[in-house]
Design a protein around this motif. Structure first.
Motif, PDB file in Angstrom:
ATOM      1  N   GLU A  78       0.833  -1.214   0.000  1.00  0.00           N
ATOM      2  CA  GLU A  78       0.000   0.000   0.000  1.00  0.00           C
ATOM      3  C   GLU A  78       0.866   1.262   0.000  1.00  0.00           C
ATOM      4  OE1 GLU A  78      -3.949  -1.622   2.424  1.00  0.00           O
ATOM      5  OE2 GLU A  78      -2.565  -0.264   3.411  1.00  0.00           O
ATOM      6  N   ASP A  87      -3.058   8.454  -8.016  1.00  0.00           N
ATOM      7  CA  ASP A  87      -4.043   8.448  -9.109  1.00  0.00           C
ATOM      8  C   ASP A  87      -4.730   7.084  -9.163  1.00  0.00           C
ATOM      9  OD1 ASP A  87      -3.157  10.911  -9.690  1.00  0.00           O
ATOM     10  OD2 ASP A  87      -2.031  10.344 -11.501  1.00  0.00           O
ATOM     11  N   HIS A  88      -5.990   7.091  -9.564  1.00  0.00           N
ATOM     12  CA  HIS A  88      -6.692   5.819  -9.715  1.00  0.00           C
ATOM     13  C   HIS A  88      -6.164   5.081 -10.929  1.00  0.00           C
ATOM     14  CE1 HIS A  88     -10.176   4.157  -7.492  1.00  0.00           C
ATOM     15  NE2 HIS A  88      -9.725   5.073  -6.667  1.00  0.00           N
ATOM     16  N   ASP A  89      -5.824   3.816 -10.740  1.00  0.00           N
ATOM     17  CA  ASP A  89      -5.286   3.018 -11.842  1.00  0.00           C
ATOM     18  C   ASP A  89      -5.615   1.557 -11.563  1.00  0.00           C
ATOM     19  OD1 ASP A  89      -2.788   3.290 -14.077  1.00  0.00           O
ATOM     20  OD2 ASP A  89      -3.054   1.294 -13.171  1.00  0.00           O
ATOM     21  N   LYS A  93      -4.989  -0.903  -8.174  1.00  0.00           N
ATOM     22  CA  LYS A  93      -6.054  -1.685  -7.516  1.00  0.00           C
ATOM     23  C   LYS A  93      -5.670  -3.167  -7.432  1.00  0.00           C
ATOM     24  CE  LYS A  93     -10.916  -2.960  -7.765  1.00  0.00           C
ATOM     25  NZ  LYS A  93     -10.995  -3.103  -6.307  1.00  0.00           N
ATOM     26  N   LYS A  96      -2.916  -3.660  -4.765  1.00  0.00           N
ATOM     27  CA  LYS A  96      -3.417  -3.535  -3.387  1.00  0.00           C
ATOM     28  C   LYS A  96      -4.359  -4.691  -3.039  1.00  0.00           C
ATOM     29  CE  LYS A  96      -3.107   1.377  -2.368  1.00  0.00           C
ATOM     30  NZ  LYS A  96      -3.836   2.522  -1.817  1.00  0.00           N
ATOM     31  N   ASP A  97      -5.207  -5.069  -3.985  1.00  0.00           N
ATOM     32  CA  ASP A  97      -6.168  -6.133  -3.700  1.00  0.00           C
ATOM     33  C   ASP A  97      -5.473  -7.492  -3.552  1.00  0.00           C
ATOM     34  OD1 ASP A  97      -8.046  -4.180  -3.756  1.00  0.00           O
ATOM     35  OD2 ASP A  97      -9.043  -4.820  -5.580  1.00  0.00           O
TER      36      ASP A  97
HETATM   37  N1  LIG Z   1      -4.607   4.215  -6.576  1.00  0.00           N
HETATM   38  C1  LIG Z   1      -5.632   3.368  -6.671  1.00  0.00           C
HETATM   39  N2  LIG Z   1      -6.136   3.028  -7.872  1.00  0.00           N
HETATM   40  C2  LIG Z   1      -7.166   2.140  -7.982  1.00  0.00           C
HETATM   41  N3  LIG Z   1      -7.757   1.544  -6.943  1.00  0.00           N
HETATM   42  C3  LIG Z   1      -7.291   1.837  -5.712  1.00  0.00           C
HETATM   43  C4  LIG Z   1      -6.213   2.766  -5.506  1.00  0.00           C
HETATM   44  N4  LIG Z   1      -5.979   2.857  -4.170  1.00  0.00           N
HETATM   45  C5  LIG Z   1      -6.842   2.021  -3.581  1.00  0.00           C
HETATM   46  N5  LIG Z   1      -7.621   1.411  -4.486  1.00  0.00           N
HETATM   47  C6  LIG Z   1      -8.657   0.413  -4.232  1.00  0.00           C
HETATM   48  O1  LIG Z   1      -9.679   0.969  -3.432  1.00  0.00           O
HETATM   49  C7  LIG Z   1     -10.128   0.015  -2.477  1.00  0.00           C
HETATM   50  C8  LIG Z   1      -9.878   0.578  -1.073  1.00  0.00           C
HETATM   51  O2  LIG Z   1      -8.468   0.782  -0.931  1.00  0.00           O
HETATM   52  P1  LIG Z   1      -7.815   1.503   0.313  1.00  0.00           P
HETATM   53  O3  LIG Z   1      -6.340   1.514   0.149  1.00  0.00           O
HETATM   54  O4  LIG Z   1      -8.525   2.785   0.545  1.00  0.00           O
HETATM   55  O5  LIG Z   1      -8.221   0.478   1.409  1.00  0.00           O
HETATM   56  P2  LIG Z   1      -8.136   0.650   2.954  1.00  0.00           P
HETATM   57  O6  LIG Z   1      -9.521   0.638   3.483  1.00  0.00           O
HETATM   58  O7  LIG Z   1      -7.237   1.799   3.279  1.00  0.00           O
HETATM   59  O8  LIG Z   1      -7.391  -0.726   3.268  1.00  0.00           O
HETATM   60  P3  LIG Z   1      -6.696  -1.163   4.612  1.00  0.00           P
HETATM   61  O9  LIG Z   1      -7.802  -1.224   5.629  1.00  0.00           O
HETATM   62  O10 LIG Z   1      -6.119  -2.537   4.276  1.00  0.00           O
HETATM   63  O11 LIG Z   1      -5.621  -0.150   4.917  1.00  0.00           O
HETATM   64  C9  LIG Z   1      -9.333  -1.270  -2.743  1.00  0.00           C
HETATM   65  O12 LIG Z   1     -10.050  -2.125  -3.608  1.00  0.00           O
HETATM   66  C10 LIG Z   1      -8.082  -0.752  -3.434  1.00  0.00           C
HETATM   67  O13 LIG Z   1      -7.494  -1.701  -4.294  1.00  0.00           O
END
Ligand SMILES: Nc1ncnc2c1ncn2[C@@H]1O[C@H](COP(=O)(O)OP(=O)(O)OP(=O)(O)O)[C@@H](O)[C@H]1O
Length: 120
Positions: A78, A87-89, A93, A96-97
């Protein structure tokens, strides 16, 4: 020879220091790590309360520690993704997933071990 040994010891000390800094920063910033740690304490307490074999206890404790390691790796992914860009990409995703799925799979392994031990 002594010089090389001292250099190696200094390298080990640095590695331990950086690992501790990584743990401390993740502990401060990641609620999930603190939650999994609490689950680990409960799981370990149960493992020592119930009449388990040393092997069963070892399996439960080791899988618990591996779960914390998976959560630390998830935090690392992360951080790197957000460092590169917020940026969203779709690749961000997926990265991170997948890291999140690694934590879930490790937790399932621990759950399965408990299930098998309790059901005999
Ligand atoms: N830069 C990005 N581009 C695309 N999708 C993203 C991006 N950042 C996060 N996501 C997606 O958004 C969703 C939430 O991600 P996020 O990092 O906000 O989770 P989180 O709640 O902070 O997780 P955690 O509790 O594990 O810290 C996930 O499916 C993640 O893959």
């Amino acid at each position: 020879m002594i010089g090389r040994l001292l250099a190696e010891l200094a390298r080990l000390r640095n590695t331990a220091t950086w690992s501790w800094e990584g743990w401390a920063a993740s502990w401060r910033n990641e609620k999930s790590l603190r939650q999994w740690f609490a689950v680990n304490i409960a799981s370990a307490a149960l493992a020592f309360t119930l009449d388990l074999t040393p092997g069963e206890r070892g399996l439960i404790l080791a899988l618990g520690v591996l779960l914390l390691a998976a959560e630390l790796m998830n935090t690392a992914v992360e951080e790197v993704v957000d460092y590169i860009s917020t940026d969203h990409d779709p690749r961000a995703k997926r990265a991170k997933d997948a890291a999140s799925a690694a934590v879930a799979v490790t937790a399932i392994a621990g759950g399965l071990a408990w299930l098998m031990i309790l059901l005999g």
